[in-house]
Design an enzyme around this catalytic site. Sequence first.
Site, PDB file in Angstrom:
ATOM      1  N   ALA A 143     -55.416  51.022 -64.538  1.00  0.00           N
ATOM      2  CA  ALA A 143     -54.271  50.679 -63.695  1.00  0.00           C
ATOM      3  C   ALA A 143     -53.837  51.889 -62.880  1.00  0.00           C
ATOM      4  O   ALA A 143     -53.956  53.027 -63.327  1.00  0.00           O
ATOM      5  CB  ALA A 143     -53.110  50.214 -64.563  1.00  0.00           C
ATOM      6  N   ASN A 199     -49.079  62.744 -61.738  1.00  0.00           N
ATOM      7  CA  ASN A 199     -48.389  61.802 -60.844  1.00  0.00           C
ATOM      8  C   ASN A 199     -47.013  61.473 -61.393  1.00  0.00           C
ATOM      9  O   ASN A 199     -46.800  61.427 -62.609  1.00  0.00           O
ATOM     10  CB  ASN A 199     -49.236  60.543 -60.612  1.00  0.00           C
ATOM     11  CG  ASN A 199     -48.906  59.418 -61.588  1.00  0.00           C
ATOM     12  OD1 ASN A 199     -47.938  58.671 -61.394  1.00  0.00           O
ATOM     13  ND2 ASN A 199     -49.695  59.306 -62.660  1.00  0.00           N
ATOM     14  N   ARG A 200     -46.092  61.305 -60.451  1.00  0.00           N
ATOM     15  CA  ARG A 200     -44.771  60.762 -60.777  1.00  0.00           C
ATOM     16  C   ARG A 200     -44.439  59.692 -59.733  1.00  0.00           C
ATOM     17  O   ARG A 200     -43.370  59.705 -59.116  1.00  0.00           O
ATOM     18  CB  ARG A 200     -43.709  61.872 -60.823  1.00  0.00           C
ATOM     19  CG  ARG A 200     -43.596  62.757 -59.593  1.00  0.00           C
ATOM     20  CD  ARG A 200     -42.340  63.646 -59.641  1.00  0.00           C
ATOM     21  NE  ARG A 200     -42.227  64.524 -58.497  1.00  0.00           N
ATOM     22  CZ  ARG A 200     -42.720  65.763 -58.416  1.00  0.00           C
ATOM     23  NH1 ARG A 200     -43.400  66.269 -59.429  1.00  0.00           N
ATOM     24  NH2 ARG A 200     -42.537  66.493 -57.321  1.00  0.00           N
ATOM     25  N   PHE A 204     -43.893  53.719 -60.331  1.00  0.00           N
ATOM     26  CA  PHE A 204     -44.077  52.272 -60.079  1.00  0.00           C
ATOM     27  C   PHE A 204     -43.765  51.906 -58.627  1.00  0.00           C
ATOM     28  O   PHE A 204     -42.973  51.001 -58.359  1.00  0.00           O
ATOM     29  CB  PHE A 204     -43.191  51.428 -60.999  1.00  0.00           C
ATOM     30  CG  PHE A 204     -43.649  51.330 -62.430  1.00  0.00           C
ATOM     31  CD1 PHE A 204     -44.866  51.850 -62.854  1.00  0.00           C
ATOM     32  CD2 PHE A 204     -42.845  50.688 -63.365  1.00  0.00           C
ATOM     33  CE1 PHE A 204     -45.270  51.753 -64.183  1.00  0.00           C
ATOM     34  CE2 PHE A 204     -43.230  50.576 -64.699  1.00  0.00           C
ATOM     35  CZ  PHE A 204     -44.449  51.115 -65.103  1.00  0.00           C
ATOM     36  N   ASN A 244     -51.573  44.540 -64.902  1.00  0.00           N
ATOM     37  CA  ASN A 244     -50.691  45.433 -65.657  1.00  0.00           C
ATOM     38  C   ASN A 244     -49.277  45.248 -65.117  1.00  0.00           C
ATOM     39  O   ASN A 244     -49.040  45.360 -63.911  1.00  0.00           O
ATOM     40  CB  ASN A 244     -51.211  46.863 -65.447  1.00  0.00           C
ATOM     41  CG  ASN A 244     -50.402  47.922 -66.137  1.00  0.00           C
ATOM     42  OD1 ASN A 244     -49.203  48.009 -65.936  1.00  0.00           O
ATOM     43  ND2 ASN A 244     -51.061  48.767 -66.917  1.00  0.00           N
ATOM     44  N   SER A 271     -45.411  54.245 -69.021  1.00  0.00           N
ATOM     45  CA  SER A 271     -45.322  55.123 -67.855  1.00  0.00           C
ATOM     46  C   SER A 271     -44.191  56.113 -68.082  1.00  0.00           C
ATOM     47  O   SER A 271     -43.083  55.725 -68.458  1.00  0.00           O
ATOM     48  CB  SER A 271     -45.046  54.326 -66.588  1.00  0.00           C
ATOM     49  OG  SER A 271     -44.655  55.229 -65.570  1.00  0.00           O
ATOM     50  N   ASN A 294     -42.712  57.740 -65.817  1.00  0.00           N
ATOM     51  CA  ASN A 294     -42.008  57.990 -64.551  1.00  0.00           C
ATOM     52  C   ASN A 294     -40.909  56.994 -64.229  1.00  0.00           C
ATOM     53  O   ASN A 294     -40.313  57.043 -63.154  1.00  0.00           O
ATOM     54  CB  ASN A 294     -43.028  58.032 -63.408  1.00  0.00           C
ATOM     55  CG  ASN A 294     -44.057  59.136 -63.621  1.00  0.00           C
ATOM     56  OD1 ASN A 294     -43.683  60.263 -63.924  1.00  0.00           O
ATOM     57  ND2 ASN A 294     -45.325  58.801 -63.506  1.00  0.00           N
ATOM     58  N   THR A 295     -40.643  56.055 -65.117  1.00  0.00           N
ATOM     59  CA  THR A 295     -39.478  55.183 -64.987  1.00  0.00           C
ATOM     60  C   THR A 295     -38.549  55.555 -66.135  1.00  0.00           C
ATOM     61  O   THR A 295     -38.894  55.321 -67.298  1.00  0.00           O
ATOM     62  CB  THR A 295     -39.889  53.700 -65.062  1.00  0.00           C
ATOM     63  OG1 THR A 295     -40.717  53.401 -63.938  1.00  0.00           O
ATOM     64  CG2 THR A 295     -38.670  52.773 -65.043  1.00  0.00           C
ATOM     65  N   LYS A 337     -50.161  48.733 -73.671  1.00  0.00           N
ATOM     66  CA  LYS A 337     -50.623  50.080 -73.268  1.00  0.00           C
ATOM     67  C   LYS A 337     -49.611  51.112 -73.717  1.00  0.00           C
ATOM     68  O   LYS A 337     -48.439  51.049 -73.334  1.00  0.00           O
ATOM     69  CB  LYS A 337     -50.830  50.148 -71.758  1.00  0.00           C
ATOM     70  CG  LYS A 337     -51.389  51.496 -71.290  1.00  0.00           C
ATOM     71  CD  LYS A 337     -51.872  51.439 -69.865  1.00  0.00           C
ATOM     72  CE  LYS A 337     -52.403  52.778 -69.385  1.00  0.00           C
ATOM     73  NZ  LYS A 337     -52.883  52.721 -68.002  1.00  0.00           N
ATOM     74  N   ASN A 381     -51.869  56.010 -71.771  1.00  0.00           N
ATOM     75  CA  ASN A 381     -51.361  56.359 -70.441  1.00  0.00           C
ATOM     76  C   ASN A 381     -51.439  57.882 -70.222  1.00  0.00           C
ATOM     77  O   ASN A 381     -52.054  58.596 -71.002  1.00  0.00           O
ATOM     78  CB  ASN A 381     -49.925  55.834 -70.315  1.00  0.00           C
ATOM     79  CG  ASN A 381     -49.627  55.312 -68.919  1.00  0.00           C
ATOM     80  OD1 ASN A 381     -49.893  56.019 -67.936  1.00  0.00           O
ATOM     81  ND2 ASN A 381     -49.087  54.112 -68.823  1.00  0.00           N
ATOM     82  N   THR A 382     -50.761  58.344 -69.199  1.00  0.00           N
ATOM     83  CA  THR A 382     -50.750  59.793 -68.906  1.00  0.00           C
ATOM     84  C   THR A 382     -49.862  60.517 -69.916  1.00  0.00           C
ATOM     85  O   THR A 382     -49.026  59.899 -70.583  1.00  0.00           O
ATOM     86  CB  THR A 382     -50.227  60.038 -67.489  1.00  0.00           C
ATOM     87  OG1 THR A 382     -48.919  59.468 -67.375  1.00  0.00           O
ATOM     88  CG2 THR A 382     -51.131  59.415 -66.441  1.00  0.00           C
ATOM     89  N   GLY A 440     -56.776  62.828 -66.416  1.00  0.00           N
ATOM     90  CA  GLY A 440     -58.044  63.496 -66.125  1.00  0.00           C
ATOM     91  C   GLY A 440     -58.522  64.351 -67.286  1.00  0.00           C
ATOM     92  O   GLY A 440     -58.034  64.241 -68.415  1.00  0.00           O
TER      93      GLY A 440
HETATM   94  C1  LIG Z   1     -52.196  58.229 -59.579  1.00  0.00           C
HETATM   95  C2  LIG Z   1     -52.105  57.482 -60.860  1.00  0.00           C
HETATM   96  C3  LIG Z   1     -51.350  56.314 -60.928  1.00  0.00           C
HETATM   97  C4  LIG Z   1     -51.256  55.610 -62.127  1.00  0.00           C
HETATM   98  N1  LIG Z   1     -50.530  54.454 -62.167  1.00  0.00           N
HETATM   99  C5  LIG Z   1     -50.510  53.730 -63.306  1.00  0.00           C
HETATM  100  C6  LIG Z   1     -49.805  52.506 -63.362  1.00  0.00           C
HETATM  101  O1  LIG Z   1     -49.239  52.040 -62.374  1.00  0.00           O
HETATM  102  N2  LIG Z   1     -49.787  51.824 -64.544  1.00  0.00           N
HETATM  103  C7  LIG Z   1     -50.426  52.294 -65.661  1.00  0.00           C
HETATM  104  O2  LIG Z   1     -50.389  51.634 -66.703  1.00  0.00           O
HETATM  105  N3  LIG Z   1     -51.115  53.447 -65.626  1.00  0.00           N
HETATM  106  C8  LIG Z   1     -51.162  54.165 -64.484  1.00  0.00           C
HETATM  107  N4  LIG Z   1     -51.873  55.333 -64.455  1.00  0.00           N
HETATM  108  C9  LIG Z   1     -52.531  55.813 -65.702  1.00  0.00           C
HETATM  109  C10 LIG Z   1     -53.995  55.410 -65.762  1.00  0.00           C
HETATM  110  O3  LIG Z   1     -54.139  54.015 -65.805  1.00  0.00           O
HETATM  111  C11 LIG Z   1     -54.660  56.032 -67.004  1.00  0.00           C
HETATM  112  O4  LIG Z   1     -54.046  55.492 -68.146  1.00  0.00           O
HETATM  113  C12 LIG Z   1     -54.550  57.542 -67.040  1.00  0.00           C
HETATM  114  O5  LIG Z   1     -54.667  58.092 -65.745  1.00  0.00           O
HETATM  115  C13 LIG Z   1     -55.615  58.180 -67.937  1.00  0.00           C
HETATM  116  O6  LIG Z   1     -56.906  57.910 -67.456  1.00  0.00           O
HETATM  117  P1  LIG Z   1     -57.738  58.980 -66.555  1.00  0.00           P
HETATM  118  O7  LIG Z   1     -57.662  60.307 -67.262  1.00  0.00           O
HETATM  119  O8  LIG Z   1     -59.128  58.437 -66.487  1.00  0.00           O
HETATM  120  O9  LIG Z   1     -57.083  59.003 -65.228  1.00  0.00           O
HETATM  121  C14 LIG Z   1     -51.959  56.076 -63.268  1.00  0.00           C
HETATM  122  C15 LIG Z   1     -52.727  57.240 -63.190  1.00  0.00           C
HETATM  123  C16 LIG Z   1     -52.810  57.940 -62.010  1.00  0.00           C
HETATM  124  C17 LIG Z   1     -53.646  59.193 -61.959  1.00  0.00           C
END
Ligand SMILES: Cc1cc2nc3c(=O)[nH]c(=O)nc-3n(C[C@H](O)[C@H](O)[C@H](O)COP(=O)(O)O)c2cc1C
Length: 364
Positions: free
Chosen positions: A61, A110-111, A114, A139, A173, A175-176, A214, A243-244, A266
């Site tokens: 997502a 990222n922040r 949503f 999602n 998330s 960021n909310t 999640k 998530n992040t 990442g």
């Molecule tokens: C720019 C960005 C936007 C994201 N937006 C969402 C989101 O809207 N909803 C969500 O559940 N996760 C979001 N994520 C988290 C990713 O879905 C994922 O859980 C997280 O980045 C870890 O995977 P990765 O290391 O492969 O990026 C976002 C990640 C990034 C980098």
Amino acid sequence: MIGLFDRLARPLLRALDPEDAHALSLQALRYAPLMRSVSDDRRLSVRAFGLNFPNPIGIAAGYDKGADVPDALLRLGFGFVEVGTITPRPQAGNPRPRLFRLDADGGVINRLGFNSQGADAVLRRLAARAEAGGIVGINVGANKDSADRVADYVALIERFASVASYVTVNISSPNTPGLRNLQQATALDDLLARVVDARERVAPNAGPTPVLLKIAPDLSLAELDDVVGIARSRRVDGMIVGNTTLSRPPSLRETKLAREAGGLSGSPLGALATRMLAETYVRVEGVFPLIGVGGIDSGAAALAKVRAGATLLQLYSALVFRGLGLVTDIKSALVRALERHRFDSLAELTGADAAAVTAEPWPQ
Ligand SMILES: Cc1cc2nc3c(=O)[nH]c(=O)nc-3n(C[C@H](O)[C@H](O)[C@H](O)COP(=O)(O)O)c2cc1C
């Protein structure tokens, strides 16, 4: 085609502001004349949540928040696409800049908060492609200014169940403000009770819709005990870990960017996310499957996730650094691992290392 796209587009995209680069990559996918990718090795197919995935690698997502390009992503070789996060009403998210590339670390902060086109626009797009097939999950999240956040999740499940292969309840998330509080036991139990109830209510018309949860990789193990216990008792169909992270590993080299507020993803997230996946796997005891996400940047990292407990995988950030060729590389690495073990499916490797991973020192 993927190699050409990567060679031409990546240097350009890397030179741009990260959010402009993201928008441009979506435009490119919308208009690129993509042919369906070659069929996947049948040993990569996965059955989970009652769905048949051609391969286990999904796009996480956040990349295609508005369901602009799910079919292009499927044609590029992803086994499934998770669109969103979608909120009921459109909202702008946080002010820019709100997306940062940590080049030396292979990380992203990222922040976004949503930023969402809202349910109506996304529903129209998904309804228009409903016959196209392929696994497209949705999602869902709450509006920042919502008076009743649980009601937002319920409304989205009712609206999207008929066009979604599965629905992910995103309460992780960072960021909310306050959203992660929904992971707290009493709030989570209430949320999942109402969400699962909504899913049952619409099932006669919408069909069965798996509900996934999640979670954040920043939960304590005591909190994880509660979350898994509630997810099991409320009978969710699976969990996404995760998530992040709000944490900042001391190894980060981009020390100035590392101070930006937001969620880190990442490569620098990989060790923590894999540890939390293994911790979740040992608590779930095979009751439902897990999607492993966070820091998958190579075939070896993907295999480690499977061995830590993932039935399916998702990635996002590494695409920024490694390009779309990474998906093909991961598939080849997984097939090679199966051949090495003379296994017929990844299920035979899922969780093989989970107990060992949970015995390691906590990742820094
Ligand atoms: C720019 C960005 C936007 C994201 N937006 C969402 C989101 O809207 N909803 C969500 O559940 N996760 C979001 N994520 C988290 C990713 O879905 C994922 O859980 C997280 O980045 C870890 O995977 P990765 O290391 O492969 O990026 C976002 C990640 C990034 C980098």
